[in-house]
Design an enzyme around this catalytic site. Structure first.
Site, PDB file in Angstrom:
ATOM      1  N   ASP A 277     -36.581   4.352 -10.143  1.00 53.20           N
ATOM      2  CA  ASP A 277     -35.642   5.333 -10.859  1.00 53.20           C
ATOM      3  C   ASP A 277     -36.325   6.755 -11.092  1.00 53.20           C
ATOM      4  OD1 ASP A 277     -33.491   5.759 -12.723  1.00 53.20           O
ATOM      5  OD2 ASP A 277     -34.503   5.068 -14.562  1.00 53.20           O
ATOM      6  N   SER A 298     -29.315   7.568 -16.611  1.00 53.46           N
ATOM      7  CA  SER A 298     -28.998   6.603 -15.944  1.00 53.46           C
ATOM      8  C   SER A 298     -27.817   5.539 -16.245  1.00 53.46           C
ATOM      9  CB  SER A 298     -30.021   6.021 -15.050  1.00 53.46           C
ATOM     10  OG  SER A 298     -31.378   5.786 -15.648  1.00 53.46           O
ATOM     11  N   GLN A 348     -27.468   4.382  -7.596  1.00 53.23           N
ATOM     12  CA  GLN A 348     -27.329   4.499  -9.304  1.00 53.23           C
ATOM     13  C   GLN A 348     -26.068   5.719  -9.607  1.00 53.23           C
ATOM     14  OE1 GLN A 348     -30.220   7.116 -12.034  1.00 53.23           O
ATOM     15  NE2 GLN A 348     -31.034   5.155 -11.523  1.00 53.23           N
TER      16      GLN A 348
HETATM   17  C1  LIG Z   1     -25.090   7.242 -24.001  1.00 58.13           C
HETATM   18  C2  LIG Z   1     -24.505   6.074 -23.031  1.00 58.13           C
HETATM   19  C3  LIG Z   1     -24.676   6.619 -21.520  1.00 58.13           C
HETATM   20  C4  LIG Z   1     -23.298   5.667 -23.216  1.00 58.13           C
HETATM   21  O1  LIG Z   1     -22.433   6.876 -23.882  1.00 58.13           O
HETATM   22  P1  LIG Z   1     -21.276   6.647 -24.754  1.00 58.13           P
HETATM   23  O2  LIG Z   1     -20.290   5.614 -24.270  1.00 58.13           O
HETATM   24  O3  LIG Z   1     -20.406   7.995 -24.799  1.00 58.13           O
HETATM   25  O4  LIG Z   1     -22.002   6.386 -26.201  1.00 58.13           O
HETATM   26  P2  LIG Z   1     -21.607   6.876 -27.561  1.00 58.13           P
HETATM   27  O5  LIG Z   1     -22.773   6.047 -28.114  1.00 58.13           O
HETATM   28  O6  LIG Z   1     -20.629   6.900 -28.107  1.00 58.13           O
HETATM   29  O7  LIG Z   1     -22.501   8.336 -27.241  1.00 58.13           O
HETATM   30  C5  LIG Z   1     -23.929   8.662 -27.144  1.00 58.13           C
HETATM   31  C6  LIG Z   1     -24.091  10.212 -27.263  1.00 58.13           C
HETATM   32  O8  LIG Z   1     -23.426  11.093 -26.410  1.00 58.13           O
HETATM   33  C7  LIG Z   1     -22.305  11.685 -26.976  1.00 58.13           C
HETATM   34  N1  LIG Z   1     -21.375  11.936 -26.196  1.00 58.13           N
HETATM   35  C8  LIG Z   1     -20.083  10.985 -25.870  1.00 58.13           C
HETATM   36  N2  LIG Z   1     -19.301  11.377 -25.075  1.00 58.13           N
HETATM   37  C9  LIG Z   1     -19.467  12.651 -24.805  1.00 58.13           C
HETATM   38  C10 LIG Z   1     -18.698  13.517 -24.551  1.00 58.13           C
HETATM   39  N3  LIG Z   1     -17.318  13.525 -23.657  1.00 58.13           N
HETATM   40  N4  LIG Z   1     -19.287  14.812 -24.496  1.00 58.13           N
HETATM   41  C11 LIG Z   1     -20.236  15.261 -25.121  1.00 58.13           C
HETATM   42  N5  LIG Z   1     -20.974  14.339 -25.895  1.00 58.13           N
HETATM   43  C12 LIG Z   1     -20.564  13.003 -25.817  1.00 58.13           C
HETATM   44  C13 LIG Z   1     -22.014  11.148 -28.393  1.00 58.13           C
HETATM   45  O9  LIG Z   1     -21.694  11.938 -29.293  1.00 58.13           O
HETATM   46  C14 LIG Z   1     -23.513  10.618 -28.844  1.00 58.13           C
HETATM   47  O10 LIG Z   1     -24.211  11.664 -29.169  1.00 58.13           O
HETATM   48  P3  LIG Z   1     -25.325  11.543 -30.206  1.00 58.13           P
HETATM   49  O11 LIG Z   1     -24.471  11.163 -31.473  1.00 58.13           O
HETATM   50  O12 LIG Z   1     -26.091  12.912 -30.351  1.00 58.13           O
HETATM   51  O13 LIG Z   1     -26.100  10.405 -29.925  1.00 58.13           O
HETATM   52  C15 LIG Z   1     -25.088   4.828 -23.474  1.00 58.13           C
HETATM   53  O14 LIG Z   1     -24.651   3.847 -22.655  1.00 58.13           O
HETATM   54  C16 LIG Z   1     -26.715   4.912 -23.078  1.00 58.13           C
HETATM   55  O15 LIG Z   1     -27.405   5.602 -23.754  1.00 58.13           O
HETATM   56  N6  LIG Z   1     -27.118   4.137 -22.081  1.00 58.13           N
HETATM   57  C17 LIG Z   1     -28.559   3.966 -21.644  1.00 58.13           C
HETATM   58  C18 LIG Z   1     -28.872   5.158 -20.808  1.00 58.13           C
HETATM   59  C19 LIG Z   1     -30.215   4.966 -20.273  1.00 58.13           C
HETATM   60  O16 LIG Z   1     -31.127   5.135 -21.324  1.00 58.13           O
HETATM   61  N7  LIG Z   1     -30.689   5.039 -19.210  1.00 58.13           N
HETATM   62  C20 LIG Z   1     -32.068   4.771 -18.674  1.00 58.13           C
HETATM   63  C21 LIG Z   1     -32.780   6.018 -19.088  1.00 58.13           C
HETATM   64  S1  LIG Z   1     -32.647   7.315 -17.950  1.00 58.13           S
HETATM   65  C22 LIG Z   1     -33.949   7.551 -16.976  1.00 58.13           C
HETATM   66  O17 LIG Z   1     -34.633   6.607 -17.365  1.00 58.13           O
HETATM   67  C23 LIG Z   1     -34.070   8.579 -16.028  1.00 58.13           C
HETATM   68  C24 LIG Z   1     -35.226   8.979 -16.039  1.00 58.13           C
HETATM   69  C25 LIG Z   1     -35.678  10.012 -15.148  1.00 58.13           C
HETATM   70  C26 LIG Z   1     -37.023  10.414 -15.367  1.00 58.13           C
HETATM   71  C27 LIG Z   1     -37.389  11.576 -14.388  1.00 58.13           C
HETATM   72  O18 LIG Z   1     -36.844  11.176 -12.895  1.00 58.13           O
HETATM   73  O19 LIG Z   1     -38.161  12.375 -14.434  1.00 58.13           O
END
Ligand SMILES: CC(C)(COP(=O)(O)OP(=O)(O)OC[C@H]1O[C@@H](n2cnc3c(N)ncnc32)[C@H](O)[C@@H]1OP(=O)(O)O)[C@@H](O)C(=O)NCCC(=O)NCCSC(=O)CCCCC(=O)O
Length: 363
Positions: A277, A298, A348
């Protein structure tokens, strides 16, 4: 992704500086200033190469491969709470302050693997990241023994925080079976890891540049302080010097920091799941230097294990993004053993919300 963003910012500052200097020297001729910038890139490439021996001799002893990998001693060493219930703690947490997806996937696979016989091998997993992981509390892993078949055994794992699932994962295991059908793509031809610099060595190199902007320096130092338990050697560091858009493809050598040792293939798969990842989703941003990510995470992650490998030995990680749209990017990765054997593949999708780059650096 973080490193690329910092280096791109650094490159923007550096390029701006070089172009200004060249324009001053040459009375504003863009063609000639382009030539100077090109020469500077060549110089930088040569400097990178000539520093390589010096830097690799002075590598910090903590990174020597004779130390046990923290991935094994801590990150993937789950505490058993009850039957099929485990607790995992965190090691490195990304700048976003949400748990690293690879950590959750790796730990979920560890939990699943604990409930299957030693004679089975992990061959695939499919996960959804349904909520952001909270770095302030541990993660619980609850395993459901979905099915034990003659050849295939399936487990479902729920990763839980604050009473809610943050990840759902299905993992499948198989007995070793012979097959007359055997093929794979050829491994890309790239320089061996011995000819390349680690991310830390590259950062030290960039930090030694007298014309480095303060903000970029701060960002690079933050990256150096990260205790990512993976060692990375980008195949084409000069790639980061480019201003224009890149193909959505990047390659790097990667391995667990420290020693894991031969023998436990399931553990190597869990480590590979952790590594898989890292820097994957950022591949989808490469064609868009005019945008920076304001939210990237992701959404799902799938992985297939094809052959035996050592995750504490260099493997080539080939990442590409065939598609982006609807605020999402699809990325695919292939992990190659250095002898050319395809070890694992993954896919992914991630949510990618971007904003235009208006300033050279906001670090
Ligand atoms: C946030 C996930 C992906 C799902 O989103 P959603 O269904 O939209 O959830 P909400 O709780 O309703 O909203 C979250 C957040 O996003 C804003 N939002 C939603 N829709 C929009 C839109 N159309 N336009 C703008 N903003 C929107 C919403 O307002 C909320 O904002 P907040 O209120 O400020 O919080 C959810 O499924 C999720 O978080 N899943 C987990 C994802 C995750 O953690 N993945 C693993 C980590 S990523 C990773 O590890 C990669 C690292 C790479 C490191 C490297 O390579 O260096």
């Amino acid at each position: 992704m973080d490193l690329i963003e910092v280096l791109r910012n650094f490159t923007l500052c550096r390029r701006r500086f070089q172009t200004n200097m060249a324009e001053k020297e040459l009375g504003g001729s863009h063609e000639s200033s382009g030539l100077i910038a090109k020469n500077n890139i060549l110089e930088a490439k040569e400097a990178l190469k000539s520093e390589q021996d010096e830097v690799s001799q002075s590598r910090n002893s903590q990174y020597q491969q004779d130390l046990k990998s923290v991935l094994v001693t801590s990150v993937l060493n789950l505490e058993k709470l009850d039957v099929d219930l485990y607790r995992g703690t965190h090691h490195w947490v990304p700048r976003t302050q949400r748990l690293f997806g690879g950590q959750i996937v790796g730990q979920a696979l560890v939990a699943a693997a604990k409930s299957v016989s030693d004679s089975l091998y992990a061959h695939s997993l499919h996960c959804y990241f349904v909520r952001a992981g909270d770095p302030k509390v541990p993660v619980l892993y609850q395993v459901d023994r979905t099915r034990d078949g003659r050849s295939f055994t399936v487990r479902s794992v729920k990763a839980i925080q604050h009473g809610q699932p943050i990840l759902i994962c299905q993992a499948s295991f198989q007995t070793l079976q012979p097959s007359p059908l055997q093929h794979q793509f050829p491994m890309p031809v790239v320089p061996p890891p011995e000819d390349l610099l680690t991310v830390e060595e590259l950062i030290h190199h960039y930090l030694s540049k007298p014309d480095l902007a303060e903000e970029a320096k701060k960002g690079l130092k933050k990256l150096l302080a990260n205790e990512v338990p993976i060692e990375i050697k980008p195949v084409n560091p000069a790639h980061f010097y480019r201003l224009g858009p890149e193909q959505p493809r990047r390659l790097f050598w990667g391995r667990a920091r420290g020693h894991i040792g031969e023998g436990n293939m399931k553990l190597h798969c869990c480590v590979a799941a952790y590594v898989s990842d890292y820097a994957l989703l950022g591949t989808a941003l490469l064609p868009y230097p005019e945008y920076r990510a304001k939210f990237a995470a992701s959404l799902d992650h799938s992985m297939w294990f094809h052959s035996t490998f050592r995750s504490d030995e260099w493997m080539l990680y080939e990442c590409e993004s065939p598609w982006a749209g609807s605020s999402r990017g699809l990325v695919q990765g292939r992990m190659w053993r250095r002898d050319g054997v395809l070890a694992a593949s993954c896919s992914q999708e991630g949510v990618l919300r971007v904003k235009p780059v208006t300033e050279p650096s906001k670090l």
